[in-house]
Design a protein around this motif. Structure first.
Motif, PDB file in Angstrom:
ATOM      1  N   ILE A   1    -112.752 157.176  80.776  1.00 53.63           N
ATOM      2  CA  ILE A   1    -114.135 156.697  80.620  1.00 53.63           C
ATOM      3  C   ILE A   1    -114.928 156.824  81.917  1.00 53.63           C
ATOM      4  O   ILE A   1    -116.138 157.073  81.886  1.00 53.63           O
ATOM      5  CB  ILE A   1    -114.140 155.235  80.107  1.00 53.63           C
ATOM      6  CG1 ILE A   1    -113.526 155.176  78.698  1.00 53.63           C
ATOM      7  CG2 ILE A   1    -115.556 154.672  80.061  1.00 53.63           C
ATOM      8  CD1 ILE A   1    -113.260 153.769  78.197  1.00 53.63           C
ATOM      9  N   LYS A   2    -114.269 156.709  83.053  1.00 53.82           N
ATOM     10  CA  LYS A   2    -115.011 156.763  84.322  1.00 53.82           C
ATOM     11  C   LYS A   2    -115.596 158.151  84.593  1.00 53.82           C
ATOM     12  O   LYS A   2    -116.466 158.296  85.448  1.00 53.82           O
ATOM     13  CB  LYS A   2    -114.154 156.285  85.491  1.00 53.82           C
ATOM     14  CG  LYS A   2    -113.113 157.266  85.982  1.00 53.82           C
ATOM     15  CD  LYS A   2    -112.359 156.660  87.163  1.00 53.82           C
ATOM     16  CE  LYS A   2    -111.348 157.640  87.750  1.00 53.82           C
ATOM     17  NZ  LYS A   2    -110.585 157.022  88.855  1.00 53.82           N
ATOM     18  N   THR A   3    -115.154 159.146  83.835  1.00 57.44           N
ATOM     19  CA  THR A   3    -115.712 160.503  83.989  1.00 57.44           C
ATOM     20  C   THR A   3    -116.946 160.708  83.113  1.00 57.44           C
ATOM     21  O   THR A   3    -117.608 161.737  83.208  1.00 57.44           O
ATOM     22  CB  THR A   3    -114.665 161.578  83.626  1.00 57.44           C
ATOM     23  OG1 THR A   3    -114.383 161.505  82.213  1.00 57.44           O
ATOM     24  CG2 THR A   3    -113.381 161.399  84.410  1.00 57.44           C
TER      25      THR A   3
ATOM     26  N   GLU B   1    -121.414 146.751  82.907  1.00 58.70           N
ATOM     27  CA  GLU B   1    -121.670 145.534  82.125  1.00 58.70           C
ATOM     28  C   GLU B   1    -122.918 145.655  81.255  1.00 58.70           C
ATOM     29  O   GLU B   1    -122.924 145.204  80.107  1.00 58.70           O
ATOM     30  CB  GLU B   1    -121.838 144.316  83.054  1.00 58.70           C
ATOM     31  CG  GLU B   1    -120.560 143.866  83.725  1.00 58.70           C
ATOM     32  CD  GLU B   1    -120.353 144.529  85.083  1.00 58.70           C
ATOM     33  OE1 GLU B   1    -121.072 145.514  85.386  1.00 58.70           O
ATOM     34  OE2 GLU B   1    -119.483 144.060  85.839  1.00 58.70           O
ATOM     35  N   LYS B   2    -123.958 146.282  81.783  1.00 60.84           N
ATOM     36  CA  LYS B   2    -125.197 146.393  81.011  1.00 60.84           C
ATOM     37  C   LYS B   2    -124.977 147.227  79.758  1.00 60.84           C
ATOM     38  O   LYS B   2    -125.456 146.876  78.668  1.00 60.84           O
ATOM     39  CB  LYS B   2    -126.311 147.009  81.871  1.00 60.84           C
ATOM     40  CG  LYS B   2    -127.666 146.984  81.175  1.00 60.84           C
ATOM     41  CD  LYS B   2    -128.780 147.462  82.089  1.00 60.84           C
ATOM     42  CE  LYS B   2    -130.114 147.398  81.347  1.00 60.84           C
ATOM     43  NZ  LYS B   2    -131.229 147.918  82.176  1.00 60.84           N
ATOM     44  N   ALA B   3    -124.258 148.332  79.908  1.00 60.17           N
ATOM     45  CA  ALA B   3    -123.977 149.183  78.752  1.00 60.17           C
ATOM     46  C   ALA B   3    -123.127 148.444  77.716  1.00 60.17           C
ATOM     47  O   ALA B   3    -123.255 148.669  76.507  1.00 60.17           O
ATOM     48  CB  ALA B   3    -123.259 150.454  79.209  1.00 60.17           C
TER      49      ALA B   3
ATOM     50  N   LEU C   1    -113.074 147.247  79.271  1.00 61.75           N
ATOM     51  CA  LEU C   1    -112.890 148.485  80.043  1.00 61.75           C
ATOM     52  C   LEU C   1    -114.188 148.871  80.757  1.00 61.75           C
ATOM     53  O   LEU C   1    -114.177 149.239  81.939  1.00 61.75           O
ATOM     54  CB  LEU C   1    -112.442 149.619  79.111  1.00 61.75           C
ATOM     55  CG  LEU C   1    -111.026 149.511  78.522  1.00 61.75           C
ATOM     56  CD1 LEU C   1    -110.862 150.456  77.338  1.00 61.75           C
ATOM     57  CD2 LEU C   1    -109.960 149.800  79.576  1.00 61.75           C
ATOM     58  N   LEU C   2    -115.296 148.788  80.036  1.00 65.94           N
ATOM     59  CA  LEU C   2    -116.588 149.144  80.624  1.00 65.94           C
ATOM     60  C   LEU C   2    -116.965 148.172  81.750  1.00 65.94           C
ATOM     61  O   LEU C   2    -117.471 148.589  82.800  1.00 65.94           O
ATOM     62  CB  LEU C   2    -117.676 149.155  79.555  1.00 65.94           C
ATOM     63  CG  LEU C   2    -117.584 150.305  78.536  1.00 65.94           C
ATOM     64  CD1 LEU C   2    -118.588 150.109  77.420  1.00 65.94           C
ATOM     65  CD2 LEU C   2    -117.796 151.659  79.206  1.00 65.94           C
TER      66      LEU C   2
END
Length: 241
Positions: free
Chosen positions: A171-173, A207-209, A200-201
């Motif tokens: 996800i970090k990509t 956090e906003k997403a 995970l996010l």
């Protein structure tokens, strides 16, 4: 060109492992019986292999025997209809592709809006997972990832901690647009999958997403994912225990 010659010529041009049916020839040849006879003769001679009723493939010979077609070829008629995508590979084969497990399964799982009972095709069991989102070419990789998050406890030869670490790496990509789409798609997934994706996010400082996921959850429901807290420091907020 005679029917048998035309079929042999067409098959010669197909890639190895390509699965085909009578329909691949009927646009040029309208004599179905002649097509069937020609294909059966090629099966007998070993030029092609019969996979199931009406389905054949060109074998790829190796020192270890004939290679099977890849899973997408085996079930391609279940993934597309009249040129429109109606399903996608998910489950065990995707866990392997995502680096979540090294195991390979004889079960092919397919995500579809309309599911049907499991059935056998050659050496495979074909199983279905209901997908509530519209399936498009663009969102299939995200749906595959969300399915893995949803079924994290069922990934063979893997534990929750290791899987969470791998999810974070993937996800970090992602670009912001992909993350926003991931969240939108996840809103149609069960609460436990939404909570884990949210955690995970948050771990990735998104956090906003993740806000829509948090707002969609019952604040008193807890989700048991033993080992998640070893990989994610935000589990408490998301009621993951």
């Amino acid at each position: 060109m005679k029917t048998a010659e035309y079929i042999a010529f067409t098959i010669d041009r197909l890639p190895k492992g390509y699965v085909f049916t009578y329909a691949d020839f009927t646009t040029e040849v309208n004599q179905k019986e002649a097509v069937i006879k020609a294909l059966n003769r090629m099966v007998t001679s070993g030029k092609i292999v019969k996979m199931s009723k009406g389905k054949y493939y060109k074998p790829e010979n190796t020192p270890f025997g004939n290679l099977q077609p890849n899973q997408a070829q085996v079930v391609k008629d279940l993934l597309e209809e009249n040129g429109k995508i109606t399903g996608y590979l998910t489950g065990y084969s995707i866990y392997n592709q995502l680096g979540l497990t090294t195991q390979v399964s004889n079960t092919i799982q397919i995500g579809k809006n309309q599911v049907r009972p499991n059935f056998k095709r050659e050496r495979y069991t074909i199983a279905f997972v209901k997908q509530k989102n519209t399936i498009t070419k663009e969102n299939i990789p995200l749906l595959q990832l969300l399915d893995a998050i949803r079924y994290i406890k069922k990934i063979p030869d893997a534990n929750v901690e290791a899987s969470c670490k791998r999810f974070l790496e993937i996800i970090k990509t992602f670009a912001d647009k992909e993350i926003n789409t991931l969240v939108r798609l996840a809103l149609k997934y069960p609460p436990s999958a939404r909570a884990l994706l949210g955690a995970l996010l948050a771990q990735l400082q998104q956090e906003k997403a993740a806000e829509p996921l948090y707002k969609s959850l019952n604040p008193i429901t807890k989700y048991k994912l033993t080992g998640a807290a070893k990989a994610i420091s935000t589990t408490e907020k998301w009621n993951i225990v």
